[in-house]
Design an enzyme around this catalytic site. Sequence first.
Site, short mmCIF file in Angstrom:
data_model
loop_
_atom_site.label_atom_id
_atom_site.label_comp_id
_atom_site.label_asym_id
_atom_site.label_seq_id
_atom_site.Cartn_x
_atom_site.Cartn_y
_atom_site.Cartn_z
N ARG A 37 6.29 0.90 13.90
CA ARG A 37 7.00 0.37 12.73
C ARG A 37 8.21 -0.49 13.11
NH1 ARG A 37 4.86 3.11 8.29
NH2 ARG A 37 4.05 5.17 8.77
N GLU A 86 12.18 -9.31 2.87
CA GLU A 86 11.40 -8.12 3.24
C GLU A 86 12.29 -6.90 3.05
OE1 GLU A 86 9.93 -6.19 7.42
OE2 GLU A 86 9.67 -8.35 7.20
N SER A 125 12.81 3.16 3.89
CA SER A 125 13.27 3.94 5.04
C SER A 125 13.80 3.02 6.13
CB SER A 125 12.11 4.78 5.60
OG SER A 125 11.13 3.93 6.18
N ALA A 134 2.77 -0.72 5.21
CA ALA A 134 2.21 -0.80 6.56
C ALA A 134 1.69 -2.19 6.91
CB ALA A 134 1.10 0.24 6.73
N ASN A 163 8.03 -5.44 -0.29
CA ASN A 163 7.87 -4.27 0.55
C ASN A 163 6.37 -4.17 0.81
OD1 ASN A 163 7.60 -1.77 1.73
ND2 ASN A 163 9.11 -0.78 0.42
N HIS A 209 3.48 -4.47 9.51
CA HIS A 209 3.29 -4.36 10.95
C HIS A 209 1.96 -4.92 11.43
CE1 HIS A 209 6.63 -1.78 10.08
NE2 HIS A 209 5.84 -1.02 9.33
N PRO A 266 0.79 -1.23 0.00
CA PRO A 266 0.00 0.00 0.00
C PRO A 266 0.82 1.28 0.00
CG PRO A 266 -0.24 -1.18 2.09
CD PRO A 266 0.53 -2.06 1.16
N ASN A 267 0.34 2.21 -0.80
CA ASN A 267 0.86 3.57 -0.92
C ASN A 267 2.20 3.66 -1.64
OD1 ASN A 267 -1.38 4.72 0.52
ND2 ASN A 267 -0.47 3.83 2.35
N TYR A 322 10.89 9.03 1.45
CA TYR A 322 10.93 8.05 0.37
C TYR A 322 11.65 8.53 -0.90
CZ TYR A 322 7.50 5.78 3.31
OH TYR A 322 6.87 5.19 4.37
N ARG A 368 4.78 11.11 -2.57
CA ARG A 368 4.46 11.17 -1.14
C ARG A 368 5.71 11.32 -0.29
NH1 ARG A 368 4.18 5.08 1.24
NH2 ARG A 368 3.81 6.19 3.16
N ARG A 400 11.80 5.48 12.87
CA ARG A 400 10.46 6.06 12.71
C ARG A 400 9.58 5.73 13.91
NH1 ARG A 400 8.35 5.04 6.89
NH2 ARG A 400 6.93 6.67 7.59
N HIS A 459 12.48 -2.43 3.03
CA HIS A 459 11.89 -1.13 3.36
C HIS A 459 12.83 -0.05 2.84
CE1 HIS A 459 8.88 -3.00 5.84
NE2 HIS A 459 9.85 -3.76 6.32
#
Length: 148
Positions: free
Chosen positions: A116, A103, A107, A82, A79, A85, A17-18, A30, A25, A112, A105
């Site tokens: 997270r 996996e 960032s 969210a 990736n 988590h 997502p996103n 990012y 964004r 953060r 990420h």
Amino acid sequence: MFLVKFELMKIQIINGPNLNLLGVREKSIYGDSNFETYLEELRKRYPDISISYYQSNVEGEIINKIHEVGFSFDGIILNAGAYTHTSIAIADAIAAIKTPVIEVHISNVYKREEFRHHSMLAASCKGVIAGFGMDSYRLAIESVLSGK
């Protein structure tokens, strides 16, 4: 004369997502590049690998893609955004397949928000790469190539 059939190594990148909004964004987190541009760079860097890409904002669609490629690809780079988590269902899908999953990420999730800092997926994955920007995906490809 013998013909040798050569099959390319197949790697599936799945973004959750996103991540379709990369380059738009939260650029301070990012970056300002979209994923499609980066994907072209990866494909040029690894011309002897078939790199497929899939993005969905929907948990069930991500699970379906994991099931689809999880027995025939050499590696999955995930990736999950969210969902990392929160999704026991994605963790179960990873545990159910034979293809190793890494996996990733963009960032450093540990710099953060506290929520997270825990991954529901990590225990089912071969490994986790976080905090190297888009280069996290290249590092994951290198891991698949090394077989480690």
